[in-house]
Enzyme design. Structure first.
Site, PDB file in Angstrom:
ATOM      1  N   THR A  94     162.111  77.870 -54.801  1.00  0.00           N
ATOM      2  CA  THR A  94     160.971  77.523 -55.508  1.00  0.00           C
ATOM      3  C   THR A  94     160.930  78.256 -56.867  1.00  0.00           C
ATOM      4  OG1 THR A  94     159.949  77.071 -53.190  1.00  0.00           O
ATOM      5  CG2 THR A  94     158.381  77.397 -55.264  1.00  0.00           C
ATOM      6  N   GLN A 126     170.522  72.831 -50.147  1.00  0.00           N
ATOM      7  CA  GLN A 126     170.744  72.308 -49.157  1.00  0.00           C
ATOM      8  C   GLN A 126     172.433  72.225 -48.950  1.00  0.00           C
ATOM      9  OE1 GLN A 126     169.317  72.091 -46.366  1.00  0.00           O
ATOM     10  NE2 GLN A 126     167.044  72.407 -46.932  1.00  0.00           N
ATOM     11  N   CYS A 174     157.615  70.673 -44.767  1.00  0.00           N
ATOM     12  CA  CYS A 174     156.764  71.287 -45.807  1.00  0.00           C
ATOM     13  C   CYS A 174     155.427  70.710 -45.736  1.00  0.00           C
ATOM     14  CB  CYS A 174     157.239  71.373 -47.212  1.00  0.00           C
ATOM     15  SG  CYS A 174     159.112  71.865 -47.276  1.00  0.00           S
TER      16      CYS A 174
HETATM   17  C1  LIG Z   1     163.760  75.150 -48.705  1.00  0.00           C
HETATM   18  C2  LIG Z   1     164.160  74.499 -50.257  1.00  0.00           C
HETATM   19  C3  LIG Z   1     163.755  74.989 -51.430  1.00  0.00           C
HETATM   20  C4  LIG Z   1     162.754  76.226 -51.533  1.00  0.00           C
HETATM   21  O1  LIG Z   1     163.434  77.344 -51.345  1.00  0.00           O
HETATM   22  P1  LIG Z   1     162.602  78.702 -51.034  1.00  0.00           P
HETATM   23  O2  LIG Z   1     163.611  79.570 -51.171  1.00  0.00           O
HETATM   24  O3  LIG Z   1     162.135  78.529 -49.604  1.00  0.00           O
HETATM   25  O4  LIG Z   1     161.348  78.837 -51.956  1.00  0.00           O
HETATM   26  C5  LIG Z   1     164.016  74.061 -52.541  1.00  0.00           C
HETATM   27  N1  LIG Z   1     164.622  73.155 -52.537  1.00  0.00           N
HETATM   28  C6  LIG Z   1     165.087  72.725 -51.499  1.00  0.00           C
HETATM   29  C7  LIG Z   1     165.908  71.425 -51.551  1.00  0.00           C
HETATM   30  C8  LIG Z   1     165.057  73.231 -50.190  1.00  0.00           C
HETATM   31  O5  LIG Z   1     165.380  72.792 -49.045  1.00  0.00           O
END
Ligand SMILES: *Cc1c(COP(=O)(O)O)cnc(C)c1O
Length: 408
Positions: free
Chosen positions: A77, A184, A331
């Site tokens: 994030t 991902q 989320c």
């Molecule tokens: C989980 C996720 C995030 C956020 O990552 P965090 O480290 O939890 O802030 C951002 N982008 C994607 C595609 C995610 O799956």
């Protein structure tokens, strides 16, 4: 072999820390606990060395030409925010236009919304039924005012893997910076920042068997040199781009997780793909009116997003409560709005409301897959048996042609 409950099948929301990762981390809590910025003693040097080693491990995984291209953050994030806001801030005199897609993670979409409030223009490109963006649409959307294109590597809800290589060709030709939220797909699908001409890439440890609360941003330092404005100011850590004392134990774990991914990711994905297909074919051969959301071909091995018509996703989730899955997006599952990703691929209401995301990963077993498949089949049948709509469907009534009485 009996399965132990509950079963975790939500690997796109997070992953457990690999025991090999944990054991690398432990000494950095109690013995080698130095501040990586302390230059005056061995505790600091030890910590700094460990951080630089992890930086190398992560750079190697993504094909970065130098470990200096990696900046540590608190997670993806923050990396998405830093990449998009930081670039927009720095290049605002060059242009005011950003291009992204409708199916990005909220960390990208909401950051773009913020830019719009600050006077930037953002183009949200649509995707096809499989969730794929057309590189040609990106080409057409680029103007002389475009400073950044942001397209994710793989989608967290439906697993669609985007065609980053052709997109990178276009952005490089047109002199536009290219950011990807690679969270991902890292270590699971082909990803190479050189081959794909990626200029900025967001990563997080907790989606790849590392700890939560640590991430990284790849920021290309040459050909071209990417500049950005820091969003957190302070002691000038991470070459001034992200101040704050480094989370050394987590960074060490992140590095180890990256190394394991580099060495084992490909083989692991094959195994997980076979399990995913086992789950999918078991369910699809036992039940009618089930649909896979997203591309089967361009897809993360560990993702199965399926809709079970005549069943509410939330109700099915309750019925299989010993199995951790998510419906819609984890989320936003507090709201009952159907997922914006399923909307973007043109899923009808029925499909959007009845979707379940199964996320398989490193510790998923065949026994778990069989247990979950059998349970889902049983519960879907049961829920449908109680559904008057399903009854009508079986009698051959076209539900779309029925004039419903107003509900309120
Ligand atoms: C989980 C996720 C995030 C956020 O990552 P965090 O480290 O939890 O802030 C951002 N982008 C994607 C595609 C995610 O799956």
């Amino acid at each position: 072999m009996a399965v132990s409950l509950p079963i975790f099948m939500d690997y796109q929301s997070t992953t457990p820390v690999d025991p090999r990762v944990l054991s690398e981390m432990l000494p950095y809590f109690t013995q080698k606990f130095g501040n990586a910025a302390s230059r005056s003693h061995v505790f600091g040097w030890q910590a700094e060395e460990a951080v630089e080693f992890a930086r190398e491990q992560i750079a190697t995984l993504i094909g970065a030409s130098s470990a200096k291209d990696i900046i540590f953050t608190s997670g993806a994030t923050e990396s998405d925010n830093l990449a998009i806001k930081g670039v927009a801030d720095f290049y605002k005199d060059k242009g005011d236009h950003v291009i992204t897609t409708a199916t990005e993670h909220k960390a990208v979409l909401d950051t773009c919304k913020r830019l719009e409030k600050d006077g930037f223009r953002v183009t949200y490109l649509g995707v096809d039924r499989d969730g794929l963006v057309d590189p040609d649409d990106i080409k057409k959307a680029i103007t002389s005012k475009t400073i950044l294109v942001s397209v994710m590597l793989a989608n967290n809800e439906i697993g669609t893997v985007q065609p980053l290589e052709p997109i990178g060709k276009i952005t490089r030709e047109r002199n536009v910076l290219f950011h990807t939220d690679a969270v991902q797909g890292i270590g699971k699908v082909d990803f190479d920042v050189q081959k794909m001409n990626v200029d900025l890439a967001s990563i997080t440890a907790h989606k790849m068997y590392g700890p939560k609360g640590v991430g990284a941003l790849f920021i290309r330092r040459s050909k071209p040199r990417v500049r950005l404005v820091s969003q957190i100011d302070g002691g000038g850590h991470e070459r001034g781009m992200r101040s704050g004392t480094l989370n050394v134990p987590s960074i060490v774990g992140f590095g180890k997780a990256a190394e394991i991914m580099r060495l084992e990711g490909k083989e692991e994905s094959k195994r997980i793909h076979a399990l995913r297909e086992r789950l999918r074919t078991k369910i699809a051969s036992a039940l009618e009116e089930v649909y896979v959301n997203g591309s089967l071909e361009h897809r993360l091995a560990g993702n199965l997003n399926m809709s079970f018509h005549f069943v509410e996703g939330e109700a099915l989730m309750m019925a299989i409560k010993n199995v951790a899955v998510s419906s819609g997006s984890a989320c936003t599952s507090a709201s009952l709005e159907p997922s914006y990703v399923l909307r973007a691929i043109g899923a009808p209401d029925e499909t959007a409301h009845s979707s379940i995301r199964f996320g398989l990963g490193r510790f998923t077993t065949k026994e778990e897959v069989d247990y979950v498949a059998d349970l889902v089949i049983r519960k879907v049948k049961h829920l449908r048996d109680m559904s008057p709509l399903y009854e009508m469907h079986k009698e051959g009534i076209d539900l779309k042609s029925v004039a419903w009485a107003p509900q309120h």
